[in-house]
Scaffold this active site. Structure first.
Site, PDB file in Angstrom:
ATOM      1  CE1 TYR A   1     -78.462 102.993 -61.353  1.00  0.00           C
ATOM      2  CE2 TYR A   1     -76.399 103.003 -60.133  1.00  0.00           C
ATOM      3  CZ  TYR A   1     -77.461 102.306 -60.684  1.00  0.00           C
ATOM      4  OH  TYR A   1     -77.514 100.933 -60.572  1.00  0.00           O
TER       5      TYR A   1
ATOM      6  NE  ARG B   1     -79.484  97.344 -63.898  1.00  0.00           N
ATOM      7  CZ  ARG B   1     -79.584  96.246 -64.648  1.00  0.00           C
ATOM      8  NH1 ARG B   1     -79.131  96.255 -65.877  1.00  0.00           N
ATOM      9  NH2 ARG B   1     -80.124  95.149 -64.154  1.00  0.00           N
TER      10      ARG B   1
ATOM     11  CD1 TRP C   1     -80.546  91.106 -58.847  1.00  0.00           C
ATOM     12  CD2 TRP C   1     -78.984  92.337 -57.824  1.00  0.00           C
ATOM     13  NE1 TRP C   1     -81.193  92.048 -58.087  1.00  0.00           N
ATOM     14  CE2 TRP C   1     -80.258  92.813 -57.442  1.00  0.00           C
ATOM     15  CE3 TRP C   1     -77.847  92.953 -57.298  1.00  0.00           C
ATOM     16  CZ2 TRP C   1     -80.421  93.884 -56.554  1.00  0.00           C
ATOM     17  CZ3 TRP C   1     -78.015  94.025 -56.421  1.00  0.00           C
ATOM     18  CH2 TRP C   1     -79.290  94.474 -56.065  1.00  0.00           C
TER      19      TRP C   1
END
Ligand SMILES: N[C@@H](CCC(=O)N[C@@H](CS)C(=O)NCC(=O)O)C(=O)O
Length: 205
Positions: A10, A16, A105
């Site tokens: 990531y 996430r 977001w």
């Protein structure tokens, strides 16, 4: 048989991937926590199945989609509820949290200051109370768990989301949701997770 070799890929962010890191921490699973430097991303992207992160390499086999990965690991380590019904409740809540995160977001990344203020007003007056009141009731009804009467991966998704929520809206922003606040605190005080929390690298949102 030796356990699989896991490599979680990531960015240097919670985003996430943090719920996956919590599953690994809670279950005591060794894994490589690889964080792709931003300058390497355009090149790395080409190697991913769908051009996005996170991905998980399991003995060299690459899989994508943060919640599919979370669910897969949760099932293997007793974190997906006690039966199919509870597994479904986990999925429903994780996906619903995803809906709320998408709205947050859009607010956080809005560049136009007027539109950003409009979004904020709607969020504070409507969207956040709508979702958080419902989540609060679920957790209160389950005596402090999001699903059933034991810890699940859904609790980890909640804990990470609520941590981010407090960072966006301030430390007191969950005061009117004591069950949610309690859930977050309960997750972060599980010894294996507290250990991860204390040693985790400085990680962006
Ligand atoms: N549904 C996917 C979405 C993945 C996603 O949006 N990843 C973003 C980071 S959070 C990404 O890789 N962005 C870089 C890009 O699209 O180039 C999941 O949950 O894994």
């Amino acid at each position: 048989m030796s356990p699989p070799h896991y490599k979680l890929v990531y960015f240097n962010a919670r985003g996430r991937a943090e719920h996956i890191r919590l599953i690994f921490a809670y279950s005591g699973i060794e894994y490589e926590d690889y964080r792709v430097p931003k300058e390497r991303w355009p090149e790395y992207k080409k190697k991913t199945p769908f051009g996005m992160l996170p991905i998980l390499e399991i003995d060299g086999k690459v899989v994508s989609q943060s919640n599919a990965i979370g669910r897969y690991l949760a099932k293997q380590h007793g974190l997906a509820g006690k039966d199919e019904w509870e597994a479904l409740q986990c999925d429903i809540l994780v996906d619903t949290l995803g809906d709320l995160k998408q709205v947050l977001w859009k607010y956080r990344t809005e560049q136009d200051p007027i539109k950003k203020e409009e979004r904020k007003v709607k969020l504070m007056k409507e969207t956040i109370p709508f979702y958080l009141a419902k989540f609060e009731k679920v957790v209160a009804d389950n005596n402090g768990y999001s699903v059933g009467s034991a810890i699940t991966w859904c609790d980890f998704v909640f804990a990470v989301s609520l941590e981010n929520f407090e960072l966006i809206f301030g430390k007191t922003s969950l005061d009117q949701y004591p069950a949610l606040k309690g859930l977050k605190e309960k997750v972060y005080s599980i010894p294996s997770i507290a250990t991860w929390f204390a040693k985790r690298p400085v990680t962006e949102f």
